[in-house]
Design an enzyme around this catalytic site. Structure first.
Site, PDB file in Angstrom:
ATOM      1  N   ASP A 174      47.922  13.765 -24.585  1.00  0.00           N
ATOM      2  CA  ASP A 174      49.272  14.257 -24.313  1.00  0.00           C
ATOM      3  C   ASP A 174      49.492  15.597 -25.018  1.00  0.00           C
ATOM      4  O   ASP A 174      49.180  15.746 -26.202  1.00  0.00           O
ATOM      5  CB  ASP A 174      50.299  13.221 -24.799  1.00  0.00           C
ATOM      6  CG  ASP A 174      51.698  13.560 -24.317  1.00  0.00           C
ATOM      7  OD1 ASP A 174      52.041  13.163 -23.196  1.00  0.00           O
ATOM      8  OD2 ASP A 174      52.424  14.243 -25.059  1.00  0.00           O
ATOM      9  N   GLU A 218      52.715  15.880 -18.639  1.00  0.00           N
ATOM     10  CA  GLU A 218      51.790  16.592 -19.516  1.00  0.00           C
ATOM     11  C   GLU A 218      50.731  15.644 -20.092  1.00  0.00           C
ATOM     12  O   GLU A 218      50.145  15.897 -21.118  1.00  0.00           O
ATOM     13  CB  GLU A 218      52.557  17.303 -20.632  1.00  0.00           C
ATOM     14  CG  GLU A 218      53.195  16.400 -21.684  1.00  0.00           C
ATOM     15  CD  GLU A 218      54.602  15.921 -21.318  1.00  0.00           C
ATOM     16  OE1 GLU A 218      54.907  15.826 -20.109  1.00  0.00           O
ATOM     17  OE2 GLU A 218      55.378  15.623 -22.242  1.00  0.00           O
TER      18      GLU A 218
END
Ligand SMILES: [Mg+2]
Length: 299
Positions: A174, A218
């Site tokens: 992430d 993301e």
């Protein structure tokens, strides 16, 4: 004109003169294989898995209908489209041919133009289907696999790991503070960062069975088949370091730094185990990595 040299065609006819004729008109555009009887046609189809088969109906031994029904029973050849080529040219024969699951029907004597066009139509359909399939598993922003493509690959490798009693590792990745980055520099800049991160991840994931995908937003995910925790941590650390070094050029001429947090999970699955459990373990490890300061790897 589209490049079709990588498209493959298997020509099946018991008469050499027909094979030569068809080879002459099709080999300038496609890669052509030939077989002169039913048995060798089936073997060849399994071996080269052609995009399409042009299949004669009247042959000694197995006829075209019988060959087609064997092809449809085999996993490797089930979906290969077949065009019948034949001297039988009543409309009843044509109906029988199409009924038996052939995609098209070409009658002898051949017309060069008709053979070329019928084949071209089928090849075009095949290439379009492939492109649609490819796009359906591709993340359009980064060009790597999307979540759907990952889940498909994961099911395959999970099954293999169970059969072969091998470990499998997952990295959940992430981008740190991505929302802040987006809010500060705009979505276009954010997209560029995601593209860079995808490139960096792909560069670190080098074995042919390893698989990287955009999980969503993301978040990225990497699957490492036949990899123990030790190896997985090395790959994860490598990814983290590589991303840390990406220079992100900003519109105002300065550069920013992007970092990622990575959660790692490893298991040797047993029959009945669900792969979602491993993914959620990696997700928990990612949460720990975030909690303990970001830009690090946890398992
Ligand atoms: Mg024949």
């Amino acid at each position: 004109m589209e490049n079709t040299a990588s498209n493959t065609i298997l020509l099946v006819d018991d008469e050499t003169v027909n094979l030569m004729f068809l080879t002459n008109i099709l080999s300038p555009e496609y890669t052509v294989y030939i077989a002169q009887d039913g048995q060798s046609a089936i073997r060849k189809a399994e071996e080269v898995s052609p995009d399409i088969i042009l299949l004669d109906i009247i042959m000694p031994g197995m006829n075209g209908y019988e060959v087609l029904s064997v092809l449809r029973d085999k996993h490797e050849t089930r979906d290969i489209p077949v065009i019948f080529i034949t001297g039988l040219n009543s409309s009843k024969d044509e109906e029988k041919g199409l009924e038996s699951d052939a995609v098209d029907y070409i009658s002898k004597p051949f017309s060069v133009g008709i053979v070329k066009l019928r084949v071209r139509n089928q090849i075009r359909i095949i290439n379009q289907m492939r492109e649609i399939n490819r796009l359906s598993v591709t993340d359009l922003l980064t060009g790597i696999s999307n979540r759907r493509g990952f889940e498909h690959q994961m099911r395959r490798e999970w099954g293999r790991a169970i059969r072969e009693k091998l470990p499998i590792s997952i990295l959940m990745i992430d981008v740190d503070h991505f929302k802040v980055f987006n809010d500060t520099y705009g979505h276009q800049q954010g997209d560029a960062v995601l593209q860079e991160v995808a490139i960096a991840i792909s560069r670190c994931v080098t074995r042919t069975t390893d698989f990287a995908a955009r999980w969503g937003g993301e978040e990225f995910i990497v699957m490492l088949p036949n990899t123990e925790i030790k190896g997985a941590l090395i790959v994860a650390e490598n990814i983290r370091e590589n991303i840390e070094q990406i220079p992100v050029y900003l519109p105002d001429g300065t550069t920013a730094q992007v970092t990622v947090s990575i959660g790692v999970g490893t298991t040797t699955p047993e029959p009945g185990d669900m792969n979602e459990k491993l993914i959620s373990e990696a997700d928990k490890a990612l949460y720990t990595a975030k909690e303990s300061g970001r830009n690090n790897v946890c398992h």
